[in-house]
Design an enzyme around this catalytic site. Structure first.
Site, PDB file in Angstrom:
ATOM      1  N   HIS A 191       0.957  -1.612   0.058  1.00  0.00           N
ATOM      2  CA  HIS A 191      -0.556   0.205  -0.053  1.00  0.00           C
ATOM      3  C   HIS A 191       0.852   1.126   0.235  1.00  0.00           C
ATOM      4  CE1 HIS A 191      -3.382   2.520   1.267  1.00  0.00           C
ATOM      5  NE2 HIS A 191      -3.884   2.176   0.873  1.00  0.00           N
ATOM      6  N   LYS A 193       3.463   4.712  -0.971  1.00  0.00           N
ATOM      7  CA  LYS A 193       3.259   5.708  -2.397  1.00  0.00           C
ATOM      8  C   LYS A 193       4.464   6.305  -1.593  1.00  0.00           C
ATOM      9  CE  LYS A 193      -1.791   4.545  -1.384  1.00  0.00           C
ATOM     10  NZ  LYS A 193      -2.316   3.820  -0.345  1.00  0.00           N
ATOM     11  N   ASP A 198      16.288  11.691  -7.953  1.00  0.00           N
ATOM     12  CA  ASP A 198      17.776  11.613  -7.731  1.00  0.00           C
ATOM     13  C   ASP A 198      18.678  11.206  -6.608  1.00  0.00           C
ATOM     14  OD1 ASP A 198      18.539  12.781 -10.497  1.00  0.00           O
ATOM     15  OD2 ASP A 198      18.627  14.410 -10.717  1.00  0.00           O
ATOM     16  N   HIS A 426      -8.639  10.712   1.579  1.00  0.00           N
ATOM     17  CA  HIS A 426      -8.295  10.506   1.575  1.00  0.00           C
ATOM     18  C   HIS A 426      -6.759   9.625   2.543  1.00  0.00           C
ATOM     19  CE1 HIS A 426      -5.658   6.541  -0.787  1.00  0.00           C
ATOM     20  NE2 HIS A 426      -6.967   5.901  -1.154  1.00  0.00           N
ATOM     21  N   LYS A 428      -4.283  10.867   5.223  1.00  0.00           N
ATOM     22  CA  LYS A 428      -3.653   9.843   6.733  1.00  0.00           C
ATOM     23  C   LYS A 428      -2.648  10.365   7.447  1.00  0.00           C
ATOM     24  CE  LYS A 428      -4.392   6.664   2.924  1.00  0.00           C
ATOM     25  NZ  LYS A 428      -5.716   6.654   3.150  1.00  0.00           N
ATOM     26  N   ASP A 433       1.415  17.854  20.198  1.00  0.00           N
ATOM     27  CA  ASP A 433       1.720  18.748  20.485  1.00  0.00           C
ATOM     28  C   ASP A 433       2.809  19.749  19.783  1.00  0.00           C
ATOM     29  OD1 ASP A 433       1.196  17.456  22.444  1.00  0.00           O
ATOM     30  OD2 ASP A 433       3.507  16.744  23.292  1.00  0.00           O
TER      31      ASP A 433
END
Length: 526
Positions: A191, A193, A198, A426, A428, A433
């Site tokens: 999952h 991404k 470079d 979508h 996450k 703090d």
């Protein structure tokens, strides 16, 4: 067709296998093992070179903040997230490493693939690592067409394509049989991404490659988040990439039957032709330009900080457990005053609920934003989340649910002049703090906790945390979300700047029906 034109694919894109296949295969699941195809030779990231266009920015950050510091820029706006991906691809001089769960064969997918091929044509070494579940299927017509296209591109002398957890069967009928016989292995998906240029610049976050992740889909578009990092964070990301690239769960892209060799220019020409035939594609192509001005100005927009990139093991041996959920929970428990969480797909477990109770006991304020049923692209998740609303609220945490018509839809979610019918969440992310941030691919659900392989970056930077906290608080505001509250009689209420509702909002009656039907299946499927 309803208002979720990619309903079945999007369930997969969130790490979810079709329920029918799952039900058929549960009794046949055995110990997960790597795919039984020849393992390719090892390969590693190219060391950062001094003539990379990102080298000067990295050098400035190191001189001002130390060698361990990187510079970070949040990418909450879909348009900006697409343009910075194009910038990294077009500016790379030595290497491009791209690792994605889903790379749809739609206009955004074709555009980025064409630019990747153009980079290879000018001598950049390209490594593409896809999950083998359904990448490039949309708009490609069939599994066989996808394999033929990828095999053709893989023949480019500067491009290598590998797939995670490869199917042995390359047709749909064979895959149905394989899925029934080897469900536990095939249920393990990558999952992650990320994109690395470079070995100096990286984009890490929640976006897959597809129109709806960048505001170009006519049905709906996602509100998502990535972070651009320049500096040592790129080498940390490369270590994750190499760990997967050399895993025994990764194989070369299989050659489709009858796929003939084609000149490398043909792949680029076909991708560009598909874009030229579409008004959205022409808009993006017409915007082609050099990125020197953007790169020269990026330094002032970067927040300095130290980072650690976390990932789960590609393996799924009996004694191997996912590490990203543990890193996330450790970061969450470290809070002394405040936790802000935005997560699209939440199905809590006992550990998460215990953490909320422990934080409340120490007086830590916790605010959580997730999808409402009305903004959901996967009602099945809501089916198993909705029973947790009261327990979450009883811990003292504040709960917010994203609206399908948020005020940020036009300026943040859409890629003008295009507009989807609704917006879905979508993202996450988490802020602790106002100092440390998490951005990644991990949902707070059983699949991310136990089954899928995930990744995320933890960044220690007060300036970045302040920016992310401001974004999250804006998204939780009544113009963008409903606040869910527990009434004295035990009932729930959903309050926005327009109304207070006694029942959960939905876009349609059919969505409510789906929400009921998916309760029949176990939450671990989603």
């Amino acid at each position: 067709m309803d208002d979720r034109p990619r309903s079945s694919l999007l369930r997969l894109a969130c790490g979810r296998l079709p329920a029918a296949m799952a039900a058929l295969a549960l009794a046949l699941a055995g110990c997960a093992a790597p795919p039984p195809l020849p393992r390719p030779p090892a390969g590693y990231a190219i060391a950062p070179q001094p003539d990379s266009p990102f080298a000067a920015t990295e050098s400035r950050i190191a001189s001002e903040h130390g060698d361990a510091a990187s510079g970070f820029k949040l990418l909450p706006r879909n348009e900006e997230a697409l343009l910075w991906r194009l910038s990294l691809i077009d500016s790379a001089r030595h290497s491009l490493d791209l690792q994605y769960y889903v790379w749809f064969g739609d206009k955004v997918g074709q555009l980025l693939l064409a630019r990747v091929i153009a980079a290879a044509n000018r001598g950049v070494r390209v490594r593409l690592l896809f999950d083998d579940l359904n990448t490039l299927l949309h708009d490609m017509g069939s599994v066989e067409l996808r394999d033929a296209a990828l095999a053709m591109i893989d023949r480019h002398p500067k491009i290598e394509i590998r797939v995670f957890n490869a199917w042995r069967s390359r047709d749909l009928l064979g895959r149905a049989a394989e899925g029934a016989a080897e469900f536990e292995r095939l249920n393990r998906r990558m999952h992650n991404k990320q994109m690395i240029a470079d070995n100096r610049a990286a984009i890490i976050g929640g976006r897959n490659i597809g129109d709806e992740y960048f505001g170009l889909h006519a049905g709906f578009n996602f509100h998502d988040l990535d972070v651009l990092g320049i500096g040592p964070v790129a080498r940390q990301a490369s270590s994750v990439f190499d760990r997967y690239w050399n895993s025994d769960w990764v194989r070369r892209i299989p050659l489709a039957d009858g796929a003939a060799a084609s000149p490398r220019s043909a792949a680029e020409a076909e991708a560009l032709a598909a874009l030229e035939a579409d008004a959205r594609g022409r808009l993006l192509l017409d915007g082609r330009r050099g990125w020197s001005v953007d790169l020269a100005g990026i330094s002032a927009a970067l927040a300095a900080g130290r980072s650690s990139v976390h990932t789960d093991s590609p393996s799924r041996a009996a004694n191997v457990h996912n590490q990203v959920p543990e890193a996330f929970r450790a970061l969450m428990r470290s809070a002394s005053s405040e936790v802000l969480i935005t997560n699209a797909y939440i199905i809590p477990d006992a550990n998460f609920m215990a953490d909320l109770q422990e934080l409340a006991g120490r007086g830590v304020r916790v605010r959580i934003l997730t999808n409402s049923l009305a903004s959901h692209d996967v009602p099945a998740v809501n089916s198993h989340y909705e029973g947790w609303r009261r327990p979450i609220l009883r811990t003292g945490a504040e709960l917010y649910e994203f609206r399908p018509d948020p005020a940020i839809q036009a300026p943040v979610v859409e890629f003008p002049p295009f507009k989807g019918r609704f917006a879905g969440l979508h993202t996450k992310a988490m802020v602790i703090d106002r100092r440390r941030s998490f951005v990644g691919s991990m949902n707070l659900d059983p699949r991310s906790e136990v089954i899928n392989a995930e990744m995320g970056v933890v960044i220690d930077s007060e300036p970045l945390a302040a920016l992310l906290a401001a974004e999250m608080e804006r998204d939780m505001g009544p113009a963008n979300s409903w606040r869910v509250t527990l009434q004295p009689d035990g009932a729930l209420a959903w309050t926005s700047d327009r109304e207070t509702r006694p029942t959960q909002p939905a876009r349609s009656f059919m969505q409510r029906v789906e929400n009921l039907l998916f309760k029949l299946f176990p939450p671990s499927l989603y």
